[in-house]
Design an enzyme around this catalytic site. Structure first.
Site, mmCIF file in Angstrom:
data_model
loop_
_atom_site.group_PDB
_atom_site.id
_atom_site.type_symbol
_atom_site.label_atom_id
_atom_site.label_comp_id
_atom_site.label_asym_id
_atom_site.label_seq_id
_atom_site.Cartn_x
_atom_site.Cartn_y
_atom_site.Cartn_z
ATOM 1 N N HIS A 134 0.850 -1.199 0.000
ATOM 2 C CA HIS A 134 0.000 0.000 0.000
ATOM 3 C C HIS A 134 0.879 1.240 0.000
ATOM 4 C CE1 HIS A 134 0.517 1.237 4.302
ATOM 5 N NE2 HIS A 134 0.719 -0.062 4.493
ATOM 6 N N ASP A 136 -0.637 4.439 0.854
ATOM 7 C CA ASP A 136 -1.220 5.473 1.708
ATOM 8 C C ASP A 136 -0.485 5.477 3.033
ATOM 9 O OD1 ASP A 136 -2.478 2.927 2.270
ATOM 10 O OD2 ASP A 136 -3.907 3.973 3.541
ATOM 11 N N ASP A 167 6.511 2.305 6.133
ATOM 12 C CA ASP A 167 5.133 1.798 6.075
ATOM 13 C C ASP A 167 4.337 2.558 5.016
ATOM 14 O OD1 ASP A 167 2.719 0.568 6.668
ATOM 15 O OD2 ASP A 167 2.364 1.744 8.468
ATOM 16 N N GLU A 201 -5.182 1.279 2.995
ATOM 17 C CA GLU A 201 -4.851 0.289 4.030
ATOM 18 C C GLU A 201 -4.906 0.879 5.431
ATOM 19 O OE1 GLU A 201 -2.456 -2.036 6.843
ATOM 20 O OE2 GLU A 201 -2.096 0.006 6.169
ATOM 21 N N GLU A 202 -4.433 2.120 5.575
ATOM 22 C CA GLU A 202 -4.347 2.714 6.907
ATOM 23 C C GLU A 202 -5.712 3.049 7.503
ATOM 24 O OE1 GLU A 202 -1.766 2.527 8.458
ATOM 25 O OE2 GLU A 202 -0.018 2.764 7.180
ATOM 26 N N ASP A 230 4.756 -5.819 4.701
ATOM 27 C CA ASP A 230 4.165 -4.663 5.389
ATOM 28 C C ASP A 230 4.334 -4.811 6.896
ATOM 29 O OD1 ASP A 230 2.794 -2.298 5.784
ATOM 30 O OD2 ASP A 230 0.806 -3.200 5.637
ATOM 31 N N HIS A 262 -23.325 22.619 32.653
ATOM 32 C CA HIS A 262 -22.346 23.298 33.507
ATOM 33 C C HIS A 262 -22.267 22.523 34.830
ATOM 34 C CE1 HIS A 262 -20.392 26.253 35.992
ATOM 35 N NE2 HIS A 262 -20.344 27.156 35.013
ATOM 36 N N THR A 364 -15.341 23.457 32.835
ATOM 37 C CA THR A 364 -16.181 22.733 33.801
ATOM 38 C C THR A 364 -17.470 22.267 33.136
ATOM 39 O OG1 THR A 364 -17.090 24.852 34.534
ATOM 40 C CG2 THR A 364 -15.233 23.963 35.769
ATOM 41 N N ARG A 377 -7.335 -7.264 20.852
ATOM 42 C CA ARG A 377 -6.590 -7.939 19.796
ATOM 43 C C ARG A 377 -6.960 -9.416 19.760
ATOM 44 N NH1 ARG A 377 -4.273 -4.604 15.930
ATOM 45 N NH2 ARG A 377 -3.808 -2.627 16.985
ATOM 46 N N HIS A 478 3.721 4.507 12.237
ATOM 47 C CA HIS A 478 2.571 5.236 12.778
ATOM 48 C C HIS A 478 2.977 6.290 13.817
ATOM 49 C CE1 HIS A 478 -0.698 2.038 11.657
ATOM 50 N NE2 HIS A 478 0.228 2.163 10.731
#
Length: 508
Positions: A134, A136, A167, A201-202, A230, A262, A364, A377, A478
């Site tokens: 890739h 991108d 990358d 891809e990213e 990659d 608030h 606030t 993952r 990244h």
């Protein structure tokens, strides 16, 4: 014949100063039946064109092909055009495949960057490989902490700094340069080579899965093997990658009042969405890293003795790893446990809260709606669809116990893990190529990150896949100051040259 053999042997460690001389020797060797692959000459050609390769990378890095920024879409289209042009100049049969449009948050639609496919060679007596990559990149700004301008490739002590350098622009170029080396020396490519280069891809490879399905019986019909470059090495030692984790990325949205409030006026009178969100996020993982969602850990494939031995033999220094990331203590203090929890065990990471006040200074405010973002993952044998149900049910149960009047909505996007057989001929070819170029055996490693396209390729095409990385362990993918070492870029090109030969030798 003996005189030609003697000449080849005697010149093995010398330089052929004239292209004509080298080609004549190769030609004579072929006529006389001497089985000698001209690695030295190909590698010499690479060494003679280092500055050309660096300039090519400089031109590619200069294109701000950030796929996450819709305002940069013209740059991304230009990047795809540049990729297609280079492949055409190599004699490739190039197609720019339209994969549709992308809907933006405001409801408008913009074209997705076309996917570039190319074919070089159509010899039915040869294997055919497909190179995926890739072009991108991730976002990058000076104010993020870059030491050099991210879109100006900067060479400092042999390190080529620039967004997308590692990358994945340098590996894509390295594959093209490997093919060009054979062509420039009028050498027959050992295999037919196809390229599939995308530009999203990213941000999740929008539209690519559909394209792969559509091209299964055409572009992929004669492909024998798919190669992905990659990822990176684990240390200074070359590596072959045989697995990646998948990812289930969750959005937990808690909505309360009709507008922000608030805290001085309304604090203490309403049940705040942020309090609810923090409460359920805190119940995902224990302080020692144990995932608290029922059923997640039970789905993990057993850790075999063979795999444990493989991890034990990997070249990896815990102290270097700890120092590099700048922490005083790691979750585990031995190599096998650390690598196992990085590669083959699931993890929970909390990434941020949308809708919360995060700017400098003080404000606030009680946010009316907040969205917690976290991921789990995935590893074999987890199923993203099952994980989605497990997490959603768990969070709804926790939220129900809070008896809050606020509303919780949980959504997820998911990608499967990928795992290859390290005993496959592709990996034997990889070991041989690494040994030829680097004079050492490679580590066999897995990646903690996610490359969804690997499993898609495997599921849709049924082809065998290898990940053949050339990036360094400290390239900063990244992150700020991403770089590609000149050494990895150039020796990686030689590795790809050698790998094409080794794949051609596979008997299947």
């Amino acid at each position: 014949m003996e005189c030609v053999k003697t000449l080849i042997t005697s010149r093995k460690n010398e330089t052929f100063h004239r292209k004509e001389e080298m080609l004549a020797v190769i030609f004579l060797a072929m006529i006389l039946g001497i089985n000698a692959h001209p690695f030295d000459e190909l590698h010499q050609y690479v060494d003679e064109h280092v500055e050309d390769y660096v300039q090519a990378l400089r031109e590619w890095v200069a294109v701000e092909s950030d796929s996450s920024d819709a305002t940069k879409r013209p740059d991304l289209h230009r990047m795809m055009d540049m990729t297609a042009k280079k492949l055409r100049n190599m004699g490739g049969e190039v197609e720019m495949v339209d994969i549709g449009s992308q809907e933006l948050p405001d409801g408008t639609n913009i074209p997705l960057p076309k996917v570039v496919t190319a074919q070089i060679g159509k010899d039915s007596n040869k294997h055919t490989v497909c190179i995926y990559g890739h072009v991108d990149v991730q976002p990058a700004k000076m104010e993020d902490g870059w030491a050099t301008y991210p879109y100006n490739l900067t060479d400092i002590d042999g390190k080529l700094y620039g967004r997308g350098s590692s990358d994945n622009k340098a590996p894509v170029l390295a594959w093209m340069h490997a093919v060009e080396a054979y062509q420039a020396l009028n050498l027959d490519l050992p295999v037919n080579v196809k390229f599939l280069i995308e530009g999203m891809e990213e941000t999740g490879s929008n539209g690519l899965d559909t394209m792969i399905v559509a091209k299964r019986d055409t572009f992929f019909s004669d492909v024998d093997y798919i190669i992905i470059s990659d990822s990176g090495w684990l240390s200074r030692k070359p590596a072959l990658t045989y697995g990646t984790r998948g990812n289930c990325y969750f959005f937990a949205e808690v909505e309360g009042p009709k507008q922000d409030l608030h805290s001085g006026v309304y604090g203490g009178t309403v049940i705040e969405p942020m309090t609810d969100l923090i409460g359920i996020l805190d119940s995902l993982i224990s302080p020692n890293g144990t995932i608290l969602v029922p059923g997640i850990r039970e789905a993990v494939a057993p850790f075999s003795d063979e795999e444990w031995k493989m991890y034990q033999d990997i070249d990896f220094d815990i102290e270097t790893f700890r120092s590099k990331i700048g922490v005083s203590q790691l979750m585990y203090n031995n190599k096998v446990d650390l690598l196992a929890h990085r590669w083959r065990h699931p993890t929970v990471s909390i990434h941020g809260i949308e809708g919360a006040f995060s700017a400098s200074g003080s404000k606030t405010v009680i946010p009316a709606k907040v969205t917690g973002k976290f991921s789990i993952r995935q590893v074999p044998d987890m199923d993203p669809a099952v994980v989605k149900t497990q997490v959603t049910d768990y969070l709804n149960s926790l939220f129900g116990k809070r008896k809050s009047p606020n509303k919780l909505k949980v959504t997820m996007i998911g990608a499967k893990p990928w795992l290859a057989d390290t005993k496959h001929a592709l990996y034997e070819a990889g070991k041989a190529a690494v040994k030829r170029v680097f004079q050492m055996e490679p580590d066999l490693i897995r990646e903690g990150g996610t490359i969804p396209i690997a499993q898609t390729f495997q599921d849709v095409t049924g082809k065998s896949i290898i990940m053949l990385p050339i990036g360094g362990f400290d390239d900063g993918l990244h992150s700020q100051n991403e770089k590609m070492n000149r050494y990895n870029y150039i020796e990686g090109t030689k590795l790809f040259i050698s790998y094409l030969h080794e794949v051609a030798e596979i008997k299947e």
